[in-house]
Design a protein around this motif. Structure first.
Motif, PDB file in Angstrom:
ATOM      1  N   VAL A   1      21.366  -3.769  -0.427  1.00  0.00           N
ATOM      2  CA  VAL A   1      20.877  -5.138  -0.316  1.00  0.00           C
ATOM      3  C   VAL A   1      21.060  -5.816  -1.671  1.00  0.00           C
ATOM      4  O   VAL A   1      20.793  -5.223  -2.710  1.00  0.00           O
ATOM      5  CB  VAL A   1      19.380  -5.142   0.073  1.00  0.00           C
ATOM      6  N   ASP A   2      21.509  -7.054  -1.654  1.00  0.00           N
ATOM      7  CA  ASP A   2      21.718  -7.802  -2.888  1.00  0.00           C
ATOM      8  C   ASP A   2      20.393  -8.436  -3.319  1.00  0.00           C
ATOM      9  O   ASP A   2      19.987  -9.459  -2.776  1.00  0.00           O
ATOM     10  CB  ASP A   2      22.787  -8.873  -2.665  1.00  0.00           C
ATOM     11  N   LEU A   3      19.710  -7.809  -4.248  1.00  0.00           N
ATOM     12  CA  LEU A   3      18.439  -8.332  -4.763  1.00  0.00           C
ATOM     13  C   LEU A   3      18.687  -9.153  -6.013  1.00  0.00           C
ATOM     14  O   LEU A   3      19.594  -8.849  -6.790  1.00  0.00           O
ATOM     15  CB  LEU A   3      17.499  -7.181  -5.126  1.00  0.00           C
ATOM     16  N   LYS A   4      17.842 -10.152  -6.202  1.00  0.00           N
ATOM     17  CA  LYS A   4      17.934 -10.937  -7.430  1.00  0.00           C
ATOM     18  C   LYS A   4      16.535 -11.360  -7.863  1.00  0.00           C
ATOM     19  O   LYS A   4      15.595 -11.329  -7.068  1.00  0.00           O
ATOM     20  CB  LYS A   4      18.835 -12.150  -7.230  1.00  0.00           C
ATOM     21  N   ALA A   5      16.415 -11.733  -9.109  1.00  0.00           N
ATOM     22  CA  ALA A   5      15.131 -12.206  -9.627  1.00  0.00           C
ATOM     23  C   ALA A   5      14.648 -13.371  -8.773  1.00  0.00           C
ATOM     24  O   ALA A   5      15.425 -14.248  -8.407  1.00  0.00           O
ATOM     25  CB  ALA A   5      15.281 -12.627 -11.085  1.00  0.00           C
ATOM     26  N   GLY A   6      13.380 -13.355  -8.442  1.00  0.00           N
ATOM     27  CA  GLY A   6      12.782 -14.408  -7.631  1.00  0.00           C
ATOM     28  C   GLY A   6      12.622 -14.033  -6.162  1.00  0.00           C
ATOM     29  O   GLY A   6      11.896 -14.699  -5.432  1.00  0.00           O
ATOM     30  N   ASP A   7      13.304 -12.970  -5.715  1.00  0.00           N
ATOM     31  CA  ASP A   7      13.156 -12.546  -4.316  1.00  0.00           C
ATOM     32  C   ASP A   7      11.734 -12.076  -4.059  1.00  0.00           C
ATOM     33  O   ASP A   7      11.120 -11.400  -4.903  1.00  0.00           O
ATOM     34  CB  ASP A   7      14.127 -11.409  -3.984  1.00  0.00           C
ATOM     35  N   LYS A   8      11.217 -12.412  -2.898  1.00  0.00           N
ATOM     36  CA  LYS A   8       9.866 -12.020  -2.493  1.00  0.00           C
ATOM     37  C   LYS A   8       9.914 -10.676  -1.771  1.00  0.00           C
ATOM     38  O   LYS A   8      10.773 -10.445  -0.922  1.00  0.00           O
ATOM     39  CB  LYS A   8       9.241 -13.061  -1.568  1.00  0.00           C
TER      40      LYS A   8
ATOM     41  N   PRO B   1       2.356   4.819  -0.918  1.00  0.00           N
ATOM     42  CA  PRO B   1       1.525   4.122  -1.905  1.00  0.00           C
ATOM     43  C   PRO B   1       2.276   3.861  -3.219  1.00  0.00           C
ATOM     44  O   PRO B   1       3.094   4.661  -3.654  1.00  0.00           O
ATOM     45  CB  PRO B   1       0.362   5.086  -2.139  1.00  0.00           C
ATOM     46  N   ASN B   2       1.974   2.716  -3.820  1.00  0.00           N
ATOM     47  CA  ASN B   2       2.506   2.305  -5.121  1.00  0.00           C
ATOM     48  C   ASN B   2       4.023   2.135  -5.123  1.00  0.00           C
ATOM     49  O   ASN B   2       4.694   2.456  -6.104  1.00  0.00           O
ATOM     50  CB  ASN B   2       2.051   3.268  -6.223  1.00  0.00           C
ATOM     51  N   THR B   3       4.544   1.619  -4.008  1.00  0.00           N
ATOM     52  CA  THR B   3       5.960   1.310  -3.894  1.00  0.00           C
ATOM     53  C   THR B   3       6.117  -0.106  -3.335  1.00  0.00           C
ATOM     54  O   THR B   3       5.156  -0.700  -2.859  1.00  0.00           O
ATOM     55  CB  THR B   3       6.688   2.281  -2.948  1.00  0.00           C
ATOM     56  N   TRP B   4       7.346  -0.618  -3.386  1.00  0.00           N
ATOM     57  CA  TRP B   4       7.623  -1.943  -2.825  1.00  0.00           C
ATOM     58  C   TRP B   4       8.666  -1.816  -1.720  1.00  0.00           C
ATOM     59  O   TRP B   4       9.387  -0.824  -1.636  1.00  0.00           O
ATOM     60  CB  TRP B   4       8.069  -2.920  -3.903  1.00  0.00           C
ATOM     61  N   HIS B   5       8.719  -2.837  -0.869  1.00  0.00           N
ATOM     62  CA  HIS B   5       9.704  -2.886   0.216  1.00  0.00           C
ATOM     63  C   HIS B   5       9.998  -4.338   0.566  1.00  0.00           C
ATOM     64  O   HIS B   5       9.253  -5.242   0.199  1.00  0.00           O
ATOM     65  CB  HIS B   5       9.206  -2.115   1.445  1.00  0.00           C
ATOM     66  N   LEU B   6      11.093  -4.546   1.261  1.00  0.00           N
ATOM     67  CA  LEU B   6      11.472  -5.878   1.713  1.00  0.00           C
ATOM     68  C   LEU B   6      10.572  -6.313   2.858  1.00  0.00           C
ATOM     69  O   LEU B   6      10.078  -5.460   3.621  1.00  0.00           O
ATOM     70  CB  LEU B   6      12.928  -5.878   2.176  1.00  0.00           C
ATOM     71  N   PRO B   7      10.323  -7.610   3.019  1.00  0.00           N
ATOM     72  CA  PRO B   7       9.454  -8.069   4.099  1.00  0.00           C
ATOM     73  C   PRO B   7       9.897  -7.585   5.492  1.00  0.00           C
ATOM     74  O   PRO B   7       9.068  -7.209   6.314  1.00  0.00           O
ATOM     75  CB  PRO B   7       9.523  -9.603   4.001  1.00  0.00           C
ATOM     76  N   GLY B   8      11.192  -7.527   5.754  1.00  0.00           N
ATOM     77  CA  GLY B   8      11.680  -7.074   7.058  1.00  0.00           C
ATOM     78  C   GLY B   8      11.506  -5.586   7.297  1.00  0.00           C
ATOM     79  O   GLY B   8      11.653  -5.114   8.415  1.00  0.00           O
TER      80      GLY B   8
END
Length: 90
Positions: free
Chosen positions: A10-17, A77-84
């Motif tokens: 996935v192409d992530l960039k600064a500012g992505d939620k 726990p203590n991880t991040w993921h994309l909204p989808g």
């Protein structure tokens, strides 16, 4: 998200939620990517762990904090993921 060689799918960039799971809290916290995509890749066993620098918010406070955490699409726990990918809003 990561392919077999640790490259971003996935192409992530600064500012992505994104969503952040703090400990064992039942809901995700809102977070924003601060790094320009994945900022670190670490190979553990046969898997690539991918980290991004985040600004993490809270439901009960306007304050945010910065942290660098691992991506995990299943929501450990203590991880991040994309909204989808959110395991708590499926």
């Amino acid at each position: 998200m990561p392919d077999q060689e640790g490259e971003e799918v996935v192409d992530l960039k600064a500012g992505d939620k994104v969503h952040y799971i703090h400990g064992t809290e039942p809901t995700c916290r809102p977070a924003t990517i601060l790094s320009d995509g994945i900022c670190e890749r670490v190979k553990r066993g046969g898997n690539w762990l991918q980290f991004a620098h985040l600004s993490v918010g809270s439901e009960d406070s306007p304050a945010t904090r910065e942290t660098t955490r691992e991506w995990d699409g299943i929501g450990r726990p203590n991880t991040w993921h994309l909204p989808g990918e959110c395991p708590r809003h499926a």
